[in-house]
Design a protein around this motif. Structure first.
Motif, PDB file in Angstrom:
ATOM      1  N   ARG A  52     -25.816  25.345  74.815  1.00 19.64           N
ATOM      2  CA  ARG A  52     -24.771  26.358  74.955  1.00 19.64           C
ATOM      3  C   ARG A  52     -25.019  27.524  74.008  1.00 19.64           C
ATOM      4  NH1 ARG A  52     -18.807  24.616  73.710  1.00 19.64           N
ATOM      5  NH2 ARG A  52     -19.306  25.479  71.682  1.00 19.64           N
ATOM      6  N   ARG A  53     -25.477  27.242  72.802  1.00 15.77           N
ATOM      7  CA  ARG A  53     -25.776  28.313  71.857  1.00 15.77           C
ATOM      8  C   ARG A  53     -26.975  29.140  72.339  1.00 15.77           C
ATOM      9  NH1 ARG A  53     -27.749  27.028  65.983  1.00 15.77           N
ATOM     10  NH2 ARG A  53     -26.711  25.091  66.539  1.00 15.77           N
ATOM     11  N   ALA A  54     -27.981  28.483  72.883  1.00 15.77           N
ATOM     12  CA  ALA A  54     -29.163  29.198  73.377  1.00 15.77           C
ATOM     13  C   ALA A  54     -28.831  30.022  74.615  1.00 15.77           C
ATOM     14  CB  ALA A  54     -30.276  28.209  73.689  1.00 15.77           C
ATOM     15  N   ALA A  55     -27.903  29.569  75.423  1.00 18.31           N
ATOM     16  CA  ALA A  55     -27.533  30.303  76.635  1.00 18.31           C
ATOM     17  C   ALA A  55     -26.768  31.572  76.314  1.00 18.31           C
ATOM     18  CB  ALA A  55     -26.707  29.420  77.549  1.00 18.31           C
ATOM     19  N   ALA A  56     -26.176  31.648  75.137  1.00 17.04           N
ATOM     20  CA  ALA A  56     -25.407  32.831  74.761  1.00 17.04           C
ATOM     21  C   ALA A  56     -26.301  33.992  74.327  1.00 17.04           C
ATOM     22  CB  ALA A  56     -24.430  32.477  73.650  1.00 17.04           C
ATOM     23  N   ILE A  57     -27.569  33.715  74.051  1.00 17.88           N
ATOM     24  CA  ILE A  57     -28.498  34.753  73.587  1.00 17.88           C
ATOM     25  C   ILE A  57     -29.203  35.373  74.788  1.00 17.88           C
ATOM     26  CG2 ILE A  57     -30.547  35.195  72.180  1.00 17.88           C
ATOM     27  CD1 ILE A  57     -29.729  32.788  70.491  1.00 17.88           C
ATOM     28  N   PRO A  59     -32.115  36.792  76.961  1.00 17.44           N
ATOM     29  CA  PRO A  59     -33.556  36.513  76.954  1.00 17.44           C
ATOM     30  C   PRO A  59     -34.393  37.713  76.476  1.00 17.44           C
ATOM     31  CG  PRO A  59     -32.568  35.801  79.006  1.00 17.44           C
ATOM     32  CD  PRO A  59     -31.517  36.551  78.261  1.00 17.44           C
ATOM     33  N   THR A  60     -33.975  38.911  76.775  1.00 21.50           N
ATOM     34  CA  THR A  60     -34.750  40.076  76.328  1.00 21.50           C
ATOM     35  C   THR A  60     -34.698  40.233  74.818  1.00 21.50           C
ATOM     36  OG1 THR A  60     -32.848  41.509  76.765  1.00 21.50           O
ATOM     37  CG2 THR A  60     -34.500  41.312  78.496  1.00 21.50           C
ATOM     38  N   GLU A  61     -33.564  39.958  74.210  1.00 20.63           N
ATOM     39  CA  GLU A  61     -33.469  40.015  72.754  1.00 20.63           C
ATOM     40  C   GLU A  61     -34.352  38.963  72.097  1.00 20.63           C
ATOM     41  OE1 GLU A  61     -29.450  39.849  71.368  1.00 20.63           O
ATOM     42  OE2 GLU A  61     -28.790  41.347  72.822  1.00 20.63           O
ATOM     43  N   THR A  62     -34.396  37.799  72.687  1.00 16.93           N
ATOM     44  CA  THR A  62     -35.222  36.729  72.164  1.00 16.93           C
ATOM     45  C   THR A  62     -36.704  37.077  72.238  1.00 16.93           C
ATOM     46  OG1 THR A  62     -33.566  35.131  72.857  1.00 16.93           O
ATOM     47  CG2 THR A  62     -35.734  34.273  72.332  1.00 16.93           C
ATOM     48  N   LEU A  63     -37.121  37.652  73.357  1.00 19.42           N
ATOM     49  CA  LEU A  63     -38.533  38.026  73.513  1.00 19.42           C
ATOM     50  C   LEU A  63     -38.899  39.184  72.600  1.00 19.42           C
ATOM     51  CD1 LEU A  63     -38.911  37.701  77.366  1.00 19.42           C
ATOM     52  CD2 LEU A  63     -39.895  36.220  75.616  1.00 19.42           C
TER      53      LEU A  63
END
Length: 66
Positions: A52-57, A59-63
């Motif tokens: 749930r925490r990972a889904a809130a981020i 994907p473009t910000e993570t990359l």
């Protein structure tokens, strides 16, 4: 797979369980079902919270961060 392996091992350790647990038979299905339910609930909660925490981020910000 892990739950099935655990049930097989628990059935193999039935003699030890009979000497340790009072009033529980070596192949007591209620005890096995309760233990399995507790373990599965703990695994579901343990995997749900990080997901749930990972889904809130985004994907473009993570990359971009990498």
């Amino acid at each position: 797979i892990g739950a099935a392996a655990g049930l097989v091992i628990a059935a193999g350790a039935a003699r030890f369980m009979r000497s340790v647990l009072y009033g529980v038979g070596p192949l007591d299905l209620t005890t096995y079902a309760a233990a399995l339910a507790v373990i599965l609930c703990a695994a579901a909660i343990a995997s749900h919270l990080p997901a749930r925490r990972a889904a809130a981020i985004s994907p473009t910000e993570t990359l971009r961060a990498e």
